[in-house]
Design a protein around this motif. Structure first.
Motif, PDB file in Angstrom:
ATOM      1  N   ALA A  64       0.837  -1.209   0.000  1.00  0.00           N
ATOM      2  CA  ALA A  64       0.000   0.000   0.000  1.00  0.00           C
ATOM      3  C   ALA A  64       0.868   1.254   0.000  1.00  0.00           C
ATOM      4  O   ALA A  64       0.514   2.262  -0.624  1.00  0.00           O
ATOM      5  CB  ALA A  64      -0.921  -0.003   1.217  1.00  0.00           C
ATOM      6  N   MET A  65       2.011   1.193   0.674  1.00  0.00           N
ATOM      7  CA  MET A  65       2.912   2.346   0.709  1.00  0.00           C
ATOM      8  C   MET A  65       3.685   2.506  -0.596  1.00  0.00           C
ATOM      9  O   MET A  65       3.998   3.614  -1.013  1.00  0.00           O
ATOM     10  CB  MET A  65       3.892   2.202   1.880  1.00  0.00           C
ATOM     11  N   LYS A  66       3.985   1.386  -1.269  1.00  0.00           N
ATOM     12  CA  LYS A  66       4.806   1.432  -2.470  1.00  0.00           C
ATOM     13  C   LYS A  66       3.986   1.570  -3.751  1.00  0.00           C
ATOM     14  O   LYS A  66       4.507   2.027  -4.778  1.00  0.00           O
ATOM     15  CB  LYS A  66       5.676   0.183  -2.551  1.00  0.00           C
ATOM     16  N   THR A  67       2.720   1.163  -3.718  1.00  0.00           N
ATOM     17  CA  THR A  67       1.850   1.295  -4.901  1.00  0.00           C
ATOM     18  C   THR A  67       0.700   2.230  -4.553  1.00  0.00           C
ATOM     19  O   THR A  67       0.801   3.430  -4.694  1.00  0.00           O
ATOM     20  CB  THR A  67       1.333  -0.083  -5.353  1.00  0.00           C
ATOM     21  N   SER A  68      -0.414   1.651  -4.124  1.00  0.00           N
ATOM     22  CA  SER A  68      -1.545   2.435  -3.623  1.00  0.00           C
ATOM     23  C   SER A  68      -2.388   1.529  -2.735  1.00  0.00           C
ATOM     24  O   SER A  68      -2.299   0.295  -2.826  1.00  0.00           O
ATOM     25  CB  SER A  68      -2.400   2.976  -4.775  1.00  0.00           C
ATOM     26  N   ARG A  69      -3.193   2.138  -1.892  1.00  0.00           N
ATOM     27  CA  ARG A  69      -4.035   1.349  -0.988  1.00  0.00           C
ATOM     28  C   ARG A  69      -5.005   0.461  -1.771  1.00  0.00           C
ATOM     29  O   ARG A  69      -5.231  -0.695  -1.410  1.00  0.00           O
ATOM     30  CB  ARG A  69      -4.805   2.281  -0.046  1.00  0.00           C
ATOM     31  N   LYS A 152       8.306  -8.043  -8.260  1.00  0.00           N
ATOM     32  CA  LYS A 152       8.304  -7.026  -9.304  1.00  0.00           C
ATOM     33  C   LYS A 152       7.056  -6.146  -9.247  1.00  0.00           C
ATOM     34  O   LYS A 152       6.787  -5.400 -10.182  1.00  0.00           O
ATOM     35  CB  LYS A 152       8.398  -7.695 -10.672  1.00  0.00           C
ATOM     36  N   THR A 153       6.334  -6.244  -8.132  1.00  0.00           N
ATOM     37  CA  THR A 153       5.079  -5.507  -8.025  1.00  0.00           C
ATOM     38  C   THR A 153       5.294  -4.006  -8.121  1.00  0.00           C
ATOM     39  O   THR A 153       4.518  -3.288  -8.765  1.00  0.00           O
ATOM     40  CB  THR A 153       4.393  -5.834  -6.675  1.00  0.00           C
ATOM     41  N   THR A 154       6.339  -3.518  -7.490  1.00  0.00           N
ATOM     42  CA  THR A 154       6.577  -2.074  -7.477  1.00  0.00           C
ATOM     43  C   THR A 154       7.300  -1.574  -8.728  1.00  0.00           C
ATOM     44  O   THR A 154       7.426  -0.369  -8.917  1.00  0.00           O
ATOM     45  CB  THR A 154       7.409  -1.694  -6.231  1.00  0.00           C
ATOM     46  N   ILE A 163      -1.813  -5.276  -9.504  1.00  0.00           N
ATOM     47  CA  ILE A 163      -2.802  -6.071  -8.764  1.00  0.00           C
ATOM     48  C   ILE A 163      -2.516  -7.555  -8.932  1.00  0.00           C
ATOM     49  O   ILE A 163      -2.542  -8.330  -7.960  1.00  0.00           O
ATOM     50  CB  ILE A 163      -4.231  -5.737  -9.245  1.00  0.00           C
ATOM     51  N   ILE A 164      -2.237  -7.978 -10.166  1.00  0.00           N
ATOM     52  CA  ILE A 164      -1.946  -9.388 -10.430  1.00  0.00           C
ATOM     53  C   ILE A 164      -0.673  -9.818  -9.705  1.00  0.00           C
ATOM     54  O   ILE A 164      -0.605 -10.902  -9.104  1.00  0.00           O
ATOM     55  CB  ILE A 164      -1.816  -9.633 -11.949  1.00  0.00           C
ATOM     56  N   SER A 165       0.347  -8.968  -9.740  1.00  0.00           N
ATOM     57  CA  SER A 165       1.609  -9.278  -9.060  1.00  0.00           C
ATOM     58  C   SER A 165       1.413  -9.356  -7.551  1.00  0.00           C
ATOM     59  O   SER A 165       1.950 -10.254  -6.888  1.00  0.00           O
ATOM     60  CB  SER A 165       2.662  -8.227  -9.405  1.00  0.00           C
ATOM     61  N   ALA A 166       0.653  -8.414  -7.003  1.00  0.00           N
ATOM     62  CA  ALA A 166       0.370  -8.428  -5.562  1.00  0.00           C
ATOM     63  C   ALA A 166      -0.427  -9.665  -5.182  1.00  0.00           C
ATOM     64  O   ALA A 166      -0.195 -10.266  -4.121  1.00  0.00           O
ATOM     65  CB  ALA A 166      -0.402  -7.165  -5.179  1.00  0.00           C
ATOM     66  N   GLY A 204     -10.984  -9.393   4.767  1.00  0.00           N
ATOM     67  CA  GLY A 204     -11.246  -8.036   4.304  1.00  0.00           C
ATOM     68  C   GLY A 204     -10.998  -6.998   5.384  1.00  0.00           C
ATOM     69  O   GLY A 204     -10.386  -5.956   5.121  1.00  0.00           O
ATOM     70  N   VAL A 205     -11.445  -7.294   6.601  1.00  0.00           N
ATOM     71  CA  VAL A 205     -11.240  -6.353   7.712  1.00  0.00           C
ATOM     72  C   VAL A 205      -9.756  -6.232   8.043  1.00  0.00           C
ATOM     73  O   VAL A 205      -9.217  -5.126   8.207  1.00  0.00           O
ATOM     74  CB  VAL A 205     -12.038  -6.810   8.951  1.00  0.00           C
ATOM     75  N   ALA A 206      -9.066  -7.377   8.147  1.00  0.00           N
ATOM     76  CA  ALA A 206      -7.639  -7.359   8.483  1.00  0.00           C
ATOM     77  C   ALA A 206      -6.820  -6.665   7.393  1.00  0.00           C
ATOM     78  O   ALA A 206      -5.919  -5.862   7.694  1.00  0.00           O
ATOM     79  CB  ALA A 206      -7.135  -8.786   8.688  1.00  0.00           C
ATOM     80  N   THR A 207      -7.140  -6.948   6.139  1.00  0.00           N
ATOM     81  CA  THR A 207      -6.411  -6.323   5.035  1.00  0.00           C
ATOM     82  C   THR A 207      -6.700  -4.825   4.973  1.00  0.00           C
ATOM     83  O   THR A 207      -5.802  -4.018   4.678  1.00  0.00           O
ATOM     84  CB  THR A 207      -6.786  -6.980   3.694  1.00  0.00           C
ATOM     85  N   GLY A 208      -7.943  -4.449   5.256  1.00  0.00           N
ATOM     86  CA  GLY A 208      -8.285  -3.031   5.300  1.00  0.00           C
ATOM     87  C   GLY A 208      -7.480  -2.284   6.351  1.00  0.00           C
ATOM     88  O   GLY A 208      -6.988  -1.174   6.111  1.00  0.00           O
ATOM     89  N   ILE A 209      -7.324  -2.920   7.517  1.00  0.00           N
ATOM     90  CA  ILE A 209      -6.500  -2.316   8.575  1.00  0.00           C
ATOM     91  C   ILE A 209      -5.050  -2.201   8.117  1.00  0.00           C
ATOM     92  O   ILE A 209      -4.384  -1.191   8.356  1.00  0.00           O
ATOM     93  CB  ILE A 209      -6.591  -3.156   9.863  1.00  0.00           C
ATOM     94  N   ALA A 210      -4.578  -3.234   7.424  1.00  0.00           N
ATOM     95  CA  ALA A 210      -3.177  -3.247   6.978  1.00  0.00           C
ATOM     96  C   ALA A 210      -2.889  -2.131   5.990  1.00  0.00           C
ATOM     97  O   ALA A 210      -1.880  -1.424   6.122  1.00  0.00           O
ATOM     98  CB  ALA A 210      -2.851  -4.604   6.348  1.00  0.00           C
ATOM     99  N   VAL A 211      -3.747  -1.954   4.996  1.00  0.00           N
ATOM    100  CA  VAL A 211      -3.472  -0.940   3.964  1.00  0.00           C
ATOM    101  C   VAL A 211      -3.692   0.476   4.492  1.00  0.00           C
ATOM    102  O   VAL A 211      -3.179   1.444   3.913  1.00  0.00           O
ATOM    103  CB  VAL A 211      -4.338  -1.179   2.708  1.00  0.00           C
ATOM    104  N   LEU A 212      -4.450   0.614   5.575  1.00  0.00           N
ATOM    105  CA  LEU A 212      -4.667   1.940   6.151  1.00  0.00           C
ATOM    106  C   LEU A 212      -3.553   2.361   7.096  1.00  0.00           C
ATOM    107  O   LEU A 212      -3.551   3.477   7.606  1.00  0.00           O
ATOM    108  CB  LEU A 212      -6.019   1.981   6.881  1.00  0.00           C
ATOM    109  N   GLY A 213      -2.634   1.437   7.347  1.00  0.00           N
ATOM    110  CA  GLY A 213      -1.522   1.774   8.238  1.00  0.00           C
ATOM    111  C   GLY A 213      -1.237   0.661   9.212  1.00  0.00           C
ATOM    112  O   GLY A 213      -1.128   0.895  10.418  1.00  0.00           O
ATOM    113  N   GLY A 214      -1.153  -0.559   8.673  1.00  0.00           N
ATOM    114  CA  GLY A 214      -0.959  -1.726   9.527  1.00  0.00           C
ATOM    115  C   GLY A 214       0.310  -1.692  10.337  1.00  0.00           C
ATOM    116  O   GLY A 214       0.334  -2.109  11.493  1.00  0.00           O
ATOM    117  N   GLY A 215       1.406  -1.180   9.747  1.00  0.00           N
ATOM    118  CA  GLY A 215       2.673  -1.145  10.476  1.00  0.00           C
ATOM    119  C   GLY A 215       2.602  -0.283  11.715  1.00  0.00           C
ATOM    120  O   GLY A 215       3.087  -0.660  12.788  1.00  0.00           O
TER     121      GLY A 215
END
Length: 260
Positions: A64-69, A152-154, A163-166, A204-215
């Motif tokens: 999410a940080m290197k591509t987009s959320r 090679k996603t980024t 999306i396919i690479s991710a 979906g909930v866990a991934t949503g939390i991750a892309v919004l700032g999981g670290g």
């Protein structure tokens, strides 16, 4: 002059409203009971707790940080959704094994009990052995960073290619994971559609939390608290499933299970 309805005339109206409220309440209770009996809440709780701070959780956050959320979320969910379908299908293979091969005992339920008990005691043991300052999440984050750097996603500019690479990256990281095996065990013993739905919602909930700032969020999460809760839930579900087997085999009751 306006005339207020008499008590006699109002009584049928009040009774009708009460009946409609009762019907709605019973319908809601039936729906909740249906979800509870068919594995939805079991799947959601176990998968969600397994995914928080997991390798795939951090991969989604890093992408999410290197591509987009949006790219990270769609790629990760495509992989996790596909993995959930595969695990439910594998669980149904266990479910299809005739109980006569085990002297009438349901092999799918027994496999679920053994899997839940194994994960439960393993998680509790690992959590209790965590020393002060030691972090399993740090190891998962390091593995995720290595995986993202080697992908090679980024490097691609096209959103669909990203999306396919991710998707491929998360799929490879998720295969054979605890949530994958947990979904197999649940699907073998419960309704696969409810189990799959609960797992996908949890992902979906866990991934949503991750892309919004999981670290950043992971820094405020207590690994021991999550570990103890997760391990305890696995043990509880192992006990309730075993109790359901006992009721079914000895009294012909469905116990805590409703899917056969």
């Amino acid at each position: 002059m306006l005339s207020l309805p008499t008590v006699t005339n109002a009584a049928p109206i009040i009774a009708e409203i009460a009946d409609e409220s009762t019907v709605l309440a019973n319908s809601a209770a039936t729906m909740l009971q249906s979800f509870a009996e068919t594995g939805f809440y079991q799947s959601f709780s176990l998968v969600f707790l397994s995914e928080i701070g997991d390798k795939t959780f951090f991969i989604a956050g890093l992408l999410a940080m290197k591509t987009s959320r949006l790219v990270s979320f769609l790629g990760a969910m495509a992989a996790l959704g596909g993995m959930t379908v595969i695990s439910c299908l594998i669980g149904q293979i266990f479910h299809a094994i005739p109980s006569g091969l085990a002297g009438g005992l349901p092999l799918d339920d027994i496999a679920a009990v053994l899997a839940f008990a194994f994960f439960g005691f393993k998680i509790l043991k690992e959590t209790s052995e965590l020393d002060s300052g030691e972090s399993v999440m740090d190891e998962e984050l390091a593995d995720a960073e290595e995986a993202v750097q080697g992908s090679k996603t980024t490097e691609v500019n096209n959103a669909w290619a990203q999306i396919i690479s991710a998707c491929g990256l998360v799929f490879a990281a998720e295969f054979g994971d605890r949530s994958f095996l947990t979904t197999i065990a649940l699907s073998a013993a419960q309704n696969p559609f409810s189990v799959g739905g609960g797992a996908i919602v949890a992902h979906g909930v866990a991934t949503g939390i991750a892309v919004l700032g999981g670290g950043a969020i992971a820094e405020y999460i207590s690994e021991k608290v999550i570990g103890y809760i997760s391990g305890a839930l696995f043990i509880v579900f192992a006990i309730t499933t075993a109790f359901g087997i006992f009721l079914t085999s000895h009294f012909g009751m469905k116990g805590v299970k409703s899917y056969k």
